[in-house]
Write a protein that holds these residues in place. Structure first.
Motif, PDB file in Angstrom:
ATOM      1  N   GLY A  14      19.023 -13.164  25.094  1.00 61.20           N
ATOM      2  CA  GLY A  14      17.879 -13.741  24.384  1.00 61.20           C
ATOM      3  C   GLY A  14      17.970 -13.519  22.892  1.00 61.20           C
ATOM      4  O   GLY A  14      17.111 -13.953  22.137  1.00 61.20           O
ATOM      5  N   SER A  15      19.040 -12.823  22.435  1.00 59.41           N
ATOM      6  CA  SER A  15      19.186 -12.631  20.995  1.00 59.41           C
ATOM      7  C   SER A  15      20.072 -13.725  20.396  1.00 59.41           C
ATOM      8  O   SER A  15      20.563 -13.600  19.304  1.00 59.41           O
ATOM      9  CB  SER A  15      19.758 -11.248  20.709  1.00 59.41           C
ATOM     10  N   GLU A  16      20.296 -14.810  21.175  1.00 55.87           N
ATOM     11  CA  GLU A  16      21.072 -15.922  20.641  1.00 55.87           C
ATOM     12  C   GLU A  16      20.169 -16.754  19.726  1.00 55.87           C
ATOM     13  O   GLU A  16      19.093 -16.318  19.374  1.00 55.87           O
ATOM     14  CB  GLU A  16      21.606 -16.801  21.783  1.00 55.87           C
ATOM     15  N   LEU A  17      20.603 -17.956  19.437  1.00 58.70           N
ATOM     16  CA  LEU A  17      19.832 -18.801  18.514  1.00 58.70           C
ATOM     17  C   LEU A  17      18.425 -19.063  19.024  1.00 58.70           C
ATOM     18  O   LEU A  17      18.219 -19.281  20.219  1.00 58.70           O
ATOM     19  CB  LEU A  17      20.533 -20.142  18.352  1.00 58.70           C
ATOM     20  N   GLY A  18      17.479 -19.077  18.107  1.00 57.09           N
ATOM     21  CA  GLY A  18      16.101 -19.386  18.456  1.00 57.09           C
ATOM     22  C   GLY A  18      15.926 -20.870  18.716  1.00 57.09           C
ATOM     23  O   GLY A  18      16.804 -21.678  18.372  1.00 57.09           O
ATOM     24  N   THR A  20      13.851 -23.011  17.312  1.00 58.13           N
ATOM     25  CA  THR A  20      13.751 -23.797  16.069  1.00 58.13           C
ATOM     26  C   THR A  20      15.134 -24.080  15.517  1.00 58.13           C
ATOM     27  O   THR A  20      15.433 -25.212  15.109  1.00 58.13           O
ATOM     28  CB  THR A  20      12.935 -23.019  15.016  1.00 58.13           C
ATOM     29  N   ALA A  21      15.965 -23.039  15.489  1.00 58.09           N
ATOM     30  CA  ALA A  21      17.313 -23.207  14.940  1.00 58.09           C
ATOM     31  C   ALA A  21      18.098 -24.216  15.762  1.00 58.09           C
ATOM     32  O   ALA A  21      18.795 -25.087  15.218  1.00 58.09           O
ATOM     33  CB  ALA A  21      18.027 -21.870  14.916  1.00 58.09           C
ATOM     34  N   ARG A  22      17.964 -24.137  17.089  1.00 60.68           N
ATOM     35  CA  ARG A  22      18.678 -25.078  17.972  1.00 60.68           C
ATOM     36  C   ARG A  22      18.220 -26.505  17.707  1.00 60.68           C
ATOM     37  O   ARG A  22      19.022 -27.431  17.591  1.00 60.68           O
ATOM     38  CB  ARG A  22      18.412 -24.722  19.429  1.00 60.68           C
ATOM     39  N   MET A  24      16.732 -27.678  15.000  1.00 60.58           N
ATOM     40  CA  MET A  24      17.110 -28.132  13.660  1.00 60.58           C
ATOM     41  C   MET A  24      18.576 -28.548  13.600  1.00 60.58           C
ATOM     42  O   MET A  24      18.933 -29.525  12.969  1.00 60.58           O
ATOM     43  CB  MET A  24      16.849 -27.019  12.625  1.00 60.58           C
ATOM     44  N   ARG A  25      19.408 -27.760  14.295  1.00 63.15           N
ATOM     45  CA  ARG A  25      20.840 -28.108  14.298  1.00 63.15           C
ATOM     46  C   ARG A  25      21.072 -29.411  15.059  1.00 63.15           C
ATOM     47  O   ARG A  25      21.942 -30.196  14.716  1.00 63.15           O
ATOM     48  CB  ARG A  25      21.657 -26.977  14.911  1.00 63.15           C
ATOM     49  N   ALA A  26      20.283 -29.623  16.110  1.00 57.77           N
ATOM     50  CA  ALA A  26      20.403 -30.871  16.863  1.00 57.77           C
ATOM     51  C   ALA A  26      19.927 -32.053  16.024  1.00 57.77           C
ATOM     52  O   ALA A  26      20.477 -33.150  16.096  1.00 57.77           O
ATOM     53  CB  ALA A  26      19.594 -30.774  18.149  1.00 57.77           C
ATOM     54  N   GLU A  28      19.942 -32.187  12.727  1.00 54.63           N
ATOM     55  CA  GLU A  28      20.606 -32.257  11.422  1.00 54.63           C
ATOM     56  C   GLU A  28      21.408 -33.558  11.186  1.00 54.63           C
ATOM     57  O   GLU A  28      21.287 -34.163  10.127  1.00 54.63           O
ATOM     58  CB  GLU A  28      21.476 -31.018  11.232  1.00 54.63           C
TER      59      GLU A  28
END
Lengths: 88, 350
Positions: A14-18, A20-22, A24-26, A28
């Motif tokens: 669970g310490s992988e990407l959050g 929001t980050a996932r 946003m990267r999708a 981008e």
């Protein structure tokens, strides 16, 4: 602060990407494609306007570069979308 | 619940009575607009940056101004000659950079930034756990700092940048988080000012994030990959247009960071000042029954906003750094759950 404790937490599940980050990267590539579309027109219009002022050729460079900018913006957008479609 | 309703009814009755009073006596008064203007002027004067630090002595009309040093660098002879102040303010007005005068004067917000930096360094020196033999920090301050540091590292850096690259950027994110937090909190104390309510300060902070983001991109993709990314992946004959487009696109993120932090911090202060200013604008002390509790509520909200804004700035910085890192690390990109994004050949150099 200890050195051992943080390492444990960093490796925990669970310490992988959050989320929001996932997301946003999708998103981008799409944001980038839209920016190409809008930015092309913006750069064309601004470039034409300032070149016209500098060279005293108003309004011809404004008109010409605006059209070129819009064209390049569309090309960049479609190009990005086509590459994205191929990758999928 | 009943007590709350009674209180609300009293406050509401107070407002109605106050507005009626204002309608009977206040509106007829021609000086009303001028009074309103004064309140607006007072608010703008208090939230704006200035070259003098003004201490208001409580319960008196005394002001003790401290004039901060002016540092003016003229690019040509006589470029920094004072001009007439057309805005009716006090003090001398100097020409701007456009007229060849570089103003590096120390202002109220500069002092606040220095104070925030000093307090931050001081509190970290006191509360950081320097004794390596003790793994558990002792004391409320040390525990609070540890909690915040771990939060920034685990919830912001690692969750937005990734497990591998995240820890590398933690020092920058922590610096930004605590510096913004201290500046925001300092502004809530009497006689202090909020440096983050100044667009130059937020722009400077956003520029720091911008440079870190670009450095992260270059580090991940290599200088060649970074430059290829700027071409937008289109044919070389379109580069003269596409490179400026991509270059301008780099600035949209720091621009959003700048405006968001500046506007949020400024707005809260203006709302508090206006709520209190209503007493003077309506020229009725009864308005205080409503405006003071409301201003107090907004003040508490500001306390929360101080943390939220520091969090959001750091979170967005981490997000942008993460996106920049992902641009170069094509493989990690897939691993970490993000879809690959397309920027031409740039990825192959990652």
């Amino acid at each position: 602060m200890s050195d051992q404790e943080p390492r444990k937490q960093a490796d925990a599940p669970g310490s992988e990407l959050g989320e929001t980050a996932r997301q946003m990267r999708a998103a981008e590539p799409y944001i980038s494609a839209v920016w190409k579309l809008v930015g092309g027109a913006v750069v064309g219009v601004l470039g034409g306007y300032f070149l016209d002022r500098w060279l005293g050729t108003s309004p011809w460079l404004l008109l010409g570069l605006s059209l070129v900018g819009i064209g390049v913006g569309f090309y960049g957008f479609l190009h990005a979308m086509a590459r994205l479609g191929k990758r999928k | 619940m009943r007590k709350a309703m009674v209180l609300f009814a009293c406050l509401f009755a107070g407002t109605v009575w106050a507005s009626e009073q204002a309608g009977e006596h206040g509106v007829a008064n021609e000086s009303k607009d001028a009074e309103g203007d004064d309140v607006a002027g007072y608010i703008l004067h208090h939230v704006a940056d200035s070259n003098e630090y003004e201490f208001e002595v409580p319960l008196s009309h005394n002001h003790i101004p401290i004039h901060l040093p002016r540092i003016l660098i003229p690019f040509h002879e006589g470029a920094c000659t004072p001009m007439a102040d057309t805005h009716g303010g006090h003090g001398e007005v100097y020409p701007g950079l456009g007229q060849g005068c570089l103003d590096l004067s120390i202002t109220k917000h500069t002092v606040m930034m220095w104070l925030a930096a000093l307090l931050l360094i001081g509190s970290l020196l006191i509360w950081s756990n320097r004794d390596k033999t003790k793994l558990v920090p002792r004391g409320a301050g040390a525990n609070l700092f540890e909690m915040l540091v771990l939060f920034v590292r685990d919830e912001l850096a690692i969750k937005n940048i990734g497990k591998e690259e995240g820890p590398r950027y933690v020092p920058y994110l922590l610096t930004a988080f605590f510096f913004i937090l201290f500046m925001n909190l300092l502004g809530l104390f009497p006689w202090m000012a909020t440096a983050t309510g100044n667009i130059a300060v937020t722009c400077g902070l956003a520029l720091c994030t911008f440079f870190v983001t670009q450095a992260a991109g270059i580090r991940a993709a290599g200088i060649g990959g970074y430059l290829k990314h700027l071409t937008g992946g289109v044919a070389p004959w379109l580069w003269p247009i596409m490179i400026p487009v991509e270059f301008l696109g780099l600035f949209t993120k720091p621009f959003a960071l700048t405006i968001r932090l500046f506007a949020n911090m400024l707005a809260g202060h203006i709302v508090i000042f206006f709520l209190l200013g209503l007493i003077f604008m309506l020229r009725n002390p009864a308005v205080a029954l409503v405006s003071v509790p409301f201003a107090f509520g907004i003040y508490l909200l500001e306390l929360f906003v101080a943390f939220v804004q520091a969090y959001v700035f750091t979170m967005l910085s981490a997000l942008f750094i993460g996106m920049s890192v992902a641009m170069g690390h094509h493989d990690d990109h897939h691993h970490e759950g993000g879809e690959s994004h397309d920027h031409g050949k740039a990825h192959h150099l990652g």
